[in-house]
Design an enzyme around this catalytic site. Structure first.
Site, mmCIF file in Angstrom:
data_model
loop_
_atom_site.group_PDB
_atom_site.id
_atom_site.type_symbol
_atom_site.label_atom_id
_atom_site.label_comp_id
_atom_site.label_asym_id
_atom_site.label_seq_id
_atom_site.Cartn_x
_atom_site.Cartn_y
_atom_site.Cartn_z
ATOM 1 N N PHE A 145 0.856 -1.193 0.000
ATOM 2 C CA PHE A 145 0.000 0.000 0.000
ATOM 3 C C PHE A 145 0.885 1.233 0.000
ATOM 4 O O PHE A 145 1.658 1.463 0.929
ATOM 5 C CB PHE A 145 -0.953 0.053 1.197
ATOM 6 C CG PHE A 145 -1.864 1.260 1.103
ATOM 7 C CD1 PHE A 145 -3.024 1.214 0.341
ATOM 8 C CD2 PHE A 145 -1.530 2.455 1.730
ATOM 9 C CE1 PHE A 145 -3.837 2.336 0.203
ATOM 10 C CE2 PHE A 145 -2.349 3.586 1.597
ATOM 11 C CZ PHE A 145 -3.496 3.522 0.837
ATOM 12 N N ASP A 230 9.143 2.995 2.081
ATOM 13 C CA ASP A 230 7.942 3.742 2.443
ATOM 14 C C ASP A 230 7.713 3.558 3.942
ATOM 15 O O ASP A 230 7.214 2.520 4.377
ATOM 16 C CB ASP A 230 6.744 3.230 1.627
ATOM 17 C CG ASP A 230 5.459 3.990 1.956
ATOM 18 O OD1 ASP A 230 5.423 4.696 2.990
ATOM 19 O OD2 ASP A 230 4.492 3.858 1.191
ATOM 20 N N LYS A 259 2.259 11.147 7.214
ATOM 21 C CA LYS A 259 1.398 10.901 8.368
ATOM 22 C C LYS A 259 1.830 11.662 9.628
ATOM 23 O O LYS A 259 1.565 12.857 9.711
ATOM 24 C CB LYS A 259 1.269 9.397 8.604
ATOM 25 C CG LYS A 259 0.508 8.748 7.428
ATOM 26 C CD LYS A 259 -0.228 7.477 7.760
ATOM 27 C CE LYS A 259 -1.241 7.176 6.655
ATOM 28 N NZ LYS A 259 -0.944 5.969 5.900
HETATM 29 C C1 LIG Z 1 -1.123 6.074 4.378
HETATM 30 C C2 LIG Z 1 -0.029 5.516 3.549
HETATM 31 C C3 LIG Z 1 0.299 6.087 2.301
HETATM 32 C C4 LIG Z 1 -0.492 7.200 1.665
HETATM 33 O O1 LIG Z 1 -0.525 8.358 2.429
HETATM 34 P P1 LIG Z 1 -1.679 9.447 2.147
HETATM 35 O O2 LIG Z 1 -1.322 10.587 3.046
HETATM 36 O O3 LIG Z 1 -2.985 8.807 2.503
HETATM 37 O O4 LIG Z 1 -1.594 9.790 0.700
HETATM 38 C C5 LIG Z 1 1.372 5.551 1.617
HETATM 39 N N1 LIG Z 1 2.082 4.525 2.125
HETATM 40 C C6 LIG Z 1 1.794 3.958 3.310
HETATM 41 C C7 LIG Z 1 2.634 2.828 3.820
HETATM 42 C C8 LIG Z 1 0.718 4.425 4.058
HETATM 43 O O5 LIG Z 1 0.406 3.842 5.218
#
Ligand SMILES: *Cc1c(COP(=O)(O)O)cnc(C)c1O
Length: 403
Positions: A145, A230, A259
């Site tokens: 994700f 990520d 985040k």
């Molecule tokens: C939440 C998340 C995203 C996307 O972030 P947004 O601020 O919702 O665009 C990307 N990678 C990971 C691992 C996430 O948990």
């Protein structure tokens, strides 16, 4: 329009009438928060054990973050990058020092930082590695994700994320997660990067084998391929280290954060790397109207300082260990597996017990807000400022629901 005092039921009806139906929220309407606690419009108190998917590691309304935000709001909030602003340089320096990287590119949402990383890796591939034009390949993992843009969902393995949104961008190759041989076999001379989560959060808190990232890092280095981590969900203390990669003693070539970088107040994301990668960007190559705005920078500085000054990674490690230990001792006919690191914890329910959703609804009735991910998994990811007595409060209720 005047503000009316509406009930939760009225407000949910309004949302369902006028909002796009792209979410399936629990039926609770929140109007106030503080620390690990939130209150609904009727005044009922809940513990927030989702933390907006780890965007609230510092807790709701952390006083230092709110103070920094309020002060900045009284001075200057937006300049665009057409001009310098007086908070930008300080934030860039702080985040580089904290993350051990040379350079940063500030964005807003997480997905934008992922897109930025994809662009950086490709351009590095062409300008530095010497990949032929438009041939760059990026390796990604099944059940990843990384966000919701069309490029990103294009390399998702989740049918629903993709269905109806094609055609998608080329240049991504998918391999199974936690599979070193698959990584080794997927690399070609045109491979520029491996994009991976240190723990797959949305996939259901999937923790790879010890040594996975370490081995991956060595293979990538030997092939001149960038390790692109990520850490949007796992970073900034969530897993018991400032960054989850520290468990493996590796260093990413490109680090993506978001985040909790916004301290639960404002979207702030960033792509960090060494100069060799970052310097492929020249003026006009990439940008964002709001990226690096003074309000975001002031909030980002405060958000990082809280994480470091309050030693939230160590707190998450200790509290997480205690929490998981107690969870494991709950005698439940429904639990298949408990896994996680720090305060990123997944409880997978047996298929025979149905999906995780009704358990989350029951938790809500008892005052705990948690959300299912991937049907069978309840994710527990409270703010890292949670105390041991608050964890005990939660455990009492969680045990009731899981028994
Ligand atoms: C939440 C998340 C995203 C996307 O972030 P947004 O601020 O919702 O665009 C990307 N990678 C990971 C691992 C996430 O948990």
């Amino acid at each position: 329009m005047e503000t009316r005092q509406l009930s939760s039921a009225d407000l949910i009806r309004l949302a369902e009438t006028y909002s796009a139906h792209n979410y399936h929220p629990l039926p609770v309407v929140l109007s106030r928060g503080e620390g690990v606690w939130v209150w609904d419009v009727e005044g009922k108190k809940f513990m927030d054990m989702l933390s907006s998917y780890s965007a609230l590691n510092q807790g709701h309304l952390h006083p230092a973050i709110i103070k920094a935000a309020s002060e900045q709001m009284g001075k200057l909030t937006l300049t665009s990058r057409a001009f310098h602003n007086d908070r930008f340089g300080a934030f860039c320096e702080l985040i580089c020092k904290v993350a051990g990287q040379e350079s940063v590119l500030l964005m807003n949402a997480g997905a934008e930082a992922v897109e930025t990383a994809v662009k950086a890796a490709r351009k590095w591939g062409y300008k530095v590695k010497g990949v032929p034009a438009d041939k760059a390949e990026i390796i990604v993992c099944r059940n990843n994700f990384h966000g919701r843009t069309t490029t990103i969902v294009g390399f998702s393995s989740e049918d629903q994320y993709r269905d109806g949104f094609g055609p998608f961008a080329a240049g991504f190759k998918m391999i199974p997660y936690d599979d070193i041989e698959a990584l080794r076999n997927a690399i070609t001379p045109n491979t520029v990067a491996f994009l991976v989560e240190p723990i797959q959060g949305e996939a259901g808190i999937i923790v790879p084998a010890d040594g996975y990232l370490k081995q991956a890092s060595e293979i990538l280095k030997a092939n001149n391929v960038l390790l692109m981590l990520d850490e949007i969900q796992t970073g900034l203390g969530r897993t018991g280290k400032l960054f989850c990669y520290e468990y493996e003693g590796v260093k990413p070539d490109i680090l993506i954060v978001g985040k909790a970088l916004g301290g639960g107040v404002f979207p702030v994301s960033a792509m960090l790397s060494g100069k060799e990668v970052m310097d492929v960007f020249t003026p006009g190559d990439h940008g964002s109207t709001f990226g690096g705005n003074p309000l975001a920078c002031a909030i980002g500085i405060a958000a990082l300082n809280v994480i470091v000054d309050e030693d939230l990674p160590r707190k998450a490690e200790e509290t997480g260990r205690y929490f998981m230990g107690k969870l494991a001792r709950i005698e439940s006919p429904h639990i298949k597996e408990i896994r996680g690191k720090g305060l990123l914890v997944g409880v997978e329910m047996k298929e025979s017990s149905g999906t995780a959703r009704p358990f989350c609804e029951h938790l809500m009735e008892l005052g705990i807000l948690a959300k299912e991910t991937h049907h069978q998994v309840i994710r527990f990811a409270p703010p890292l400022v949670i105390s041991k007595s608050e964890i005990d409060w939660a455990l009492e209720r969680i045990a009731k629901v899981l028994r």
